[in-house]
Design a protein around this motif. Structure first.
Motif, mmCIF file in Angstrom:
data_model
loop_
_atom_site.group_PDB
_atom_site.id
_atom_site.type_symbol
_atom_site.label_atom_id
_atom_site.label_comp_id
_atom_site.label_asym_id
_atom_site.label_seq_id
_atom_site.Cartn_x
_atom_site.Cartn_y
_atom_site.Cartn_z
ATOM 1 N N GLU A 109 0.794 -1.027 -0.068
ATOM 2 C CA GLU A 109 -0.058 0.027 0.120
ATOM 3 C C GLU A 109 0.835 1.261 -0.042
ATOM 4 O O GLU A 109 0.506 2.304 -0.658
ATOM 5 C CB GLU A 109 -1.045 -0.018 1.132
ATOM 6 C CG GLU A 109 -1.878 -0.996 1.127
ATOM 7 C CD GLU A 109 -2.869 -1.084 2.382
ATOM 8 O OE1 GLU A 109 -2.468 -0.463 3.414
ATOM 9 O OE2 GLU A 109 -4.141 -1.430 2.197
ATOM 10 N N ARG A 110 1.920 1.353 0.605
ATOM 11 C CA ARG A 110 2.963 2.313 0.719
ATOM 12 C C ARG A 110 4.071 2.414 0.516
ATOM 13 O O ARG A 110 4.757 3.431 0.414
ATOM 14 C CB ARG A 110 2.640 2.850 2.258
ATOM 15 C CG ARG A 110 1.321 3.084 2.967
ATOM 16 C CD ARG A 110 1.409 3.684 4.359
ATOM 17 N NE ARG A 110 -0.050 3.987 5.144
ATOM 18 C CZ ARG A 110 -0.884 5.285 4.589
ATOM 19 N NH1 ARG A 110 -0.128 6.056 3.930
ATOM 20 N NH2 ARG A 110 -2.116 5.162 5.213
ATOM 21 N N GLY A 111 4.596 1.343 -0.054
ATOM 22 C CA GLY A 111 5.911 1.090 -0.355
ATOM 23 C C GLY A 111 6.146 0.211 -1.466
ATOM 24 O O GLY A 111 7.190 -0.734 -1.655
ATOM 25 N N CYS A 112 5.228 0.212 -2.543
ATOM 26 C CA CYS A 112 5.196 -0.577 -3.777
ATOM 27 C C CYS A 112 6.206 -0.158 -4.743
ATOM 28 O O CYS A 112 5.652 0.439 -5.755
ATOM 29 C CB CYS A 112 3.892 -0.702 -4.144
ATOM 30 S SG CYS A 112 3.684 -2.070 -5.350
ATOM 31 N N THR A 113 7.742 -0.342 -4.626
ATOM 32 C CA THR A 113 8.476 0.130 -5.500
ATOM 33 C C THR A 113 8.783 -0.953 -6.540
ATOM 34 O O THR A 113 8.568 -2.132 -6.439
ATOM 35 C CB THR A 113 9.808 0.500 -4.862
ATOM 36 O OG1 THR A 113 10.195 -0.784 -4.381
ATOM 37 C CG2 THR A 113 9.658 1.305 -3.729
ATOM 38 N N PRO A 114 9.264 -0.442 -7.750
ATOM 39 C CA PRO A 114 9.494 -1.455 -8.842
ATOM 40 C C PRO A 114 10.616 -2.580 -8.451
ATOM 41 O O PRO A 114 10.522 -3.612 -8.768
ATOM 42 C CB PRO A 114 10.064 -0.547 -10.035
ATOM 43 C CG PRO A 114 9.600 0.895 -9.836
ATOM 44 C CD PRO A 114 9.315 0.970 -8.284
ATOM 45 N N GLU A 115 11.338 -1.888 -7.522
ATOM 46 C CA GLU A 115 12.633 -2.849 -7.083
ATOM 47 C C GLU A 115 11.852 -4.141 -6.329
ATOM 48 O O GLU A 115 12.097 -5.425 -6.423
ATOM 49 C CB GLU A 115 13.760 -2.020 -6.326
ATOM 50 C CG GLU A 115 14.585 -1.268 -6.926
ATOM 51 C CD GLU A 115 13.683 0.396 -7.525
ATOM 52 O OE1 GLU A 115 14.160 0.506 -8.581
ATOM 53 O OE2 GLU A 115 12.654 0.423 -6.777
ATOM 54 N N ARG A 116 10.972 -3.527 -5.415
ATOM 55 C CA ARG A 116 10.260 -4.507 -4.436
ATOM 56 C C ARG A 116 9.241 -5.573 -5.291
ATOM 57 O O ARG A 116 9.410 -6.694 -5.031
ATOM 58 C CB ARG A 116 9.648 -3.891 -3.333
ATOM 59 C CG ARG A 116 10.428 -3.376 -2.290
ATOM 60 C CD ARG A 116 9.756 -2.531 -1.391
ATOM 61 N NE ARG A 116 10.403 -2.016 -0.259
ATOM 62 C CZ ARG A 116 10.369 -1.165 0.595
ATOM 63 N NH1 ARG A 116 9.007 -0.524 0.639
ATOM 64 N NH2 ARG A 116 11.007 -1.154 1.738
ATOM 65 N N VAL A 117 8.679 -5.182 -6.254
ATOM 66 C CA VAL A 117 7.837 -5.884 -7.096
ATOM 67 C C VAL A 117 8.656 -6.884 -7.920
ATOM 68 O O VAL A 117 8.150 -7.976 -8.058
ATOM 69 C CB VAL A 117 7.040 -4.915 -8.300
ATOM 70 C CG1 VAL A 117 6.359 -5.866 -9.177
ATOM 71 C CG2 VAL A 117 6.016 -3.975 -7.421
ATOM 72 N N ALA A 118 9.904 -6.473 -8.349
ATOM 73 C CA ALA A 118 10.710 -7.431 -9.107
ATOM 74 C C ALA A 118 11.165 -8.485 -8.141
ATOM 75 O O ALA A 118 11.156 -9.615 -8.700
ATOM 76 C CB ALA A 118 11.658 -6.586 -9.865
ATOM 77 N N LEU A 119 11.652 -8.006 -6.970
ATOM 78 C CA LEU A 119 12.074 -9.028 -6.127
ATOM 79 C C LEU A 119 10.885 -10.127 -5.721
ATOM 80 O O LEU A 119 11.355 -11.330 -5.874
ATOM 81 C CB LEU A 119 12.676 -8.364 -5.085
ATOM 82 C CG LEU A 119 13.352 -9.303 -3.932
ATOM 83 C CD1 LEU A 119 14.572 -9.946 -4.528
ATOM 84 C CD2 LEU A 119 13.992 -8.448 -2.871
ATOM 85 N N CYS A 120 9.900 -9.713 -5.484
ATOM 86 C CA CYS A 120 8.837 -10.572 -4.931
ATOM 87 C C CYS A 120 8.440 -11.578 -6.150
ATOM 88 O O CYS A 120 8.426 -12.725 -5.835
ATOM 89 C CB CYS A 120 7.691 -9.616 -4.633
ATOM 90 S SG CYS A 120 6.284 -10.743 -4.141
ATOM 91 N N ARG A 121 8.186 -10.850 -7.322
ATOM 92 C CA ARG A 121 7.899 -11.830 -8.569
ATOM 93 C C ARG A 121 9.078 -13.034 -8.526
ATOM 94 O O ARG A 121 8.551 -13.986 -9.001
ATOM 95 C CB ARG A 121 7.743 -10.827 -9.512
ATOM 96 C CG ARG A 121 6.454 -10.094 -9.633
ATOM 97 C CD ARG A 121 6.373 -9.374 -11.088
ATOM 98 N NE ARG A 121 5.150 -8.742 -11.085
ATOM 99 C CZ ARG A 121 4.835 -7.677 -11.961
ATOM 100 N NH1 ARG A 121 5.554 -7.291 -12.661
ATOM 101 N NH2 ARG A 121 3.471 -7.213 -12.028
ATOM 102 N N LYS A 122 10.127 -12.358 -8.747
ATOM 103 C CA LYS A 122 11.463 -13.455 -8.878
ATOM 104 C C LYS A 122 11.436 -14.590 -7.871
ATOM 105 O O LYS A 122 11.402 -15.800 -8.191
ATOM 106 C CB LYS A 122 12.558 -12.601 -8.588
ATOM 107 C CG LYS A 122 14.022 -13.698 -8.699
ATOM 108 C CD LYS A 122 15.250 -12.951 -8.273
ATOM 109 C CE LYS A 122 16.367 -13.789 -8.252
ATOM 110 N NZ LYS A 122 17.550 -12.928 -7.909
ATOM 111 N N HIS A 123 11.177 -14.345 -6.457
ATOM 112 C CA HIS A 123 11.087 -15.510 -5.553
ATOM 113 C C HIS A 123 9.846 -16.054 -5.730
ATOM 114 O O HIS A 123 9.632 -17.435 -5.503
ATOM 115 C CB HIS A 123 11.109 -14.742 -3.991
ATOM 116 C CG HIS A 123 12.567 -14.347 -3.808
ATOM 117 N ND1 HIS A 123 13.565 -15.189 -3.436
ATOM 118 C CD2 HIS A 123 12.961 -13.377 -3.695
ATOM 119 C CE1 HIS A 123 14.899 -14.616 -3.418
ATOM 120 N NE2 HIS A 123 14.356 -13.342 -3.407
#
Length: 397
Positions: free
Chosen positions: A284-298
């Protein structure tokens, strides 16, 4: 007892939208008389998939699905005799379904502007890509054009690569099926009104408007002025890690947008160490492209080791929106579909036995039912036209 038994419908339609509308009414008990071209029949008879056995024009699986419980009558509407037959049939039915181009009804003598004078009790539904009043450059369109003009193309896929064009939706005829269902609902409502008022009406179905009405809340936000209207497809991208991921035996879809979803994923993955880098409310408050990419990777790496149906069941118990991407066999073998009797075995005289989808809703006292397969071309011409001849000569109908 069927919900629409006693209702008579004339189907002039020759496309998926109109034929699906007629099918929905026929499966609920309406007597649907389908007019077809002599020799070739409806153009949908030439559309696949095709059965392995039989001769044209009886091999189309699409036609077989769209036309259960109907009566096929061959009439040449280009001839004077055909127009006279049409006129007689109009005097015997409660409703008409059409999905030809704008002005086609006028060409066969059924002018929408004269319905109140010529056929005051008749309910006429016209299904066209953009409605009966439209710019000249939109007089011809297919489902693909309607799909993208409705706004759906803006989020197919949901996380778009702006360098690539939008994709089409799943299935060839999504706009047609949605519009056919809309038309069937409008016809049923108008017939209910007709019982009280004795009057019919002209129903003008725009496939574009129907599909836009089915679109995400993003369109509503644009209409309400809460979101800018423009050509940027990223308006539909919520920037989260949602998406389709490969599993050991197929694919699964995940949707995550709240801390509760994240909690469910953490439990599902046994609080894997990489998750410690994410704050609880990052969606909700910290949805950065880097976090999205890392989450999707794992998530992608983990799902490769999972069976789609098993992981979907586990995830849903934890409040995580994760579902299996089903193929045709999955749907046939689904315990829920089997419990609901969603598929019905139908034996076609040429194509043989097959499972047909029914409807995803049930009226307890008057359920939809496939009692007969789609008709052979002209199968009921003698019966239906003979009854007209008897009636016009004063004999028994």
């Amino acid at each position: 007892m069927s919900a629409l038994r006693g209702t008579k419908v004339l189907e002039l339609a020759e496309g998926v939208a109109g034929e699906y509308c007629g099918k929905l009414l026929a499966d609920f008990g309406a007597e649907v008389i389908k007019l077809e071209r002599p020799g070739s029949g409806s153009p949908t008879r030439a559309l696949g998939p095709f059965a392995a056995q039989g001769d044209d024009p009886e091999r189309s699986g699409l036609f077989a699905f769209l036309n259960t419980n109907k009566y096929s009558v061959t009439v040449d509407l280009a001839s004077d005799d055909g127009r006279e037959t049409l006129r007689q049939l109009l005097g015997k039915v409660d409703a008409v379904i059409d999905d030809h181009a704008v002005d086609w009804l006028c060409e066969v003598g059924l002018d929408p502007e004269r319905l109140e004078q010529d056929w005051p009790r008749l309910v006429v539904a016209s299904i066209t890509p953009f409605g009966s009043t439209l710019p000249e450059d939109r007089t011809y369109a297919q489902d693909l054009n309607v799909f993208h003009s409705s706004g759906w193309g803006y989020h197919t896929p949901s996380a778009p690569d702006a360098s690539k064009p939008p994709l089409n939706a799943a299935g060839r005829f999504l706009p047609s099926y949605e519009s056919g269902m809309e038309a069937a609902l409008c016809i049923a409502a108008s017939l209910y009104e007709q019982d009280d008022s004795g009057l019919g009406r002209f129903i003008d179905i725009s496939m574009q408007q129907v599909l836009t009405a089915r679109c995400d809340y993003v369109v509503a936000q644009m209409v309400a002025g809460e979101m800018a209207v423009g050509p940027e497809r990223t308006a539909y991208d919520l920037a989260g890690p949602a998406g389709i991921f490969r599993c050991r035996d197929g694919y699964a879809y995940i949707w995550m947008s709240t801390p509760q979803h994240w909690d469910g994923l953490r439990q599902l993955l046994d609080d894997n160490a990489w998750m410690d880098e994410f704050p609880p409310n990052w969606l909700e408050r910290g949805c950065t492209p880097e976090r999205v990419a890392l989450c999707r990777k794992h998530v992608a790496a983990w799902l490769l080791t999972q069976d789609k149906h098993e992981v979907a069941a586990q995830a849903q118990k934890l409040g995580l929106t994760l579902v299996a991407v089903n193929n045709g066999r999955d749907l046939q073998e689904s315990p829920q579909y089997q419990h609901r009797g969603f598929f019905a075995e139908v034996e076609h005289p040429v194509q043989g036995k097959a499972l047909y989808p029914t409807v995803p809703y049930r009226l307890s006292e008057t359920p939809a039912c496939i009692e007969r397969p789609a008709p052979l071309l002209g199968e009921h011409s003698d019966e239906q036209l003979g009854a007209l001849a008897d009636a016009s000569s004063g004999g028994a109908a």
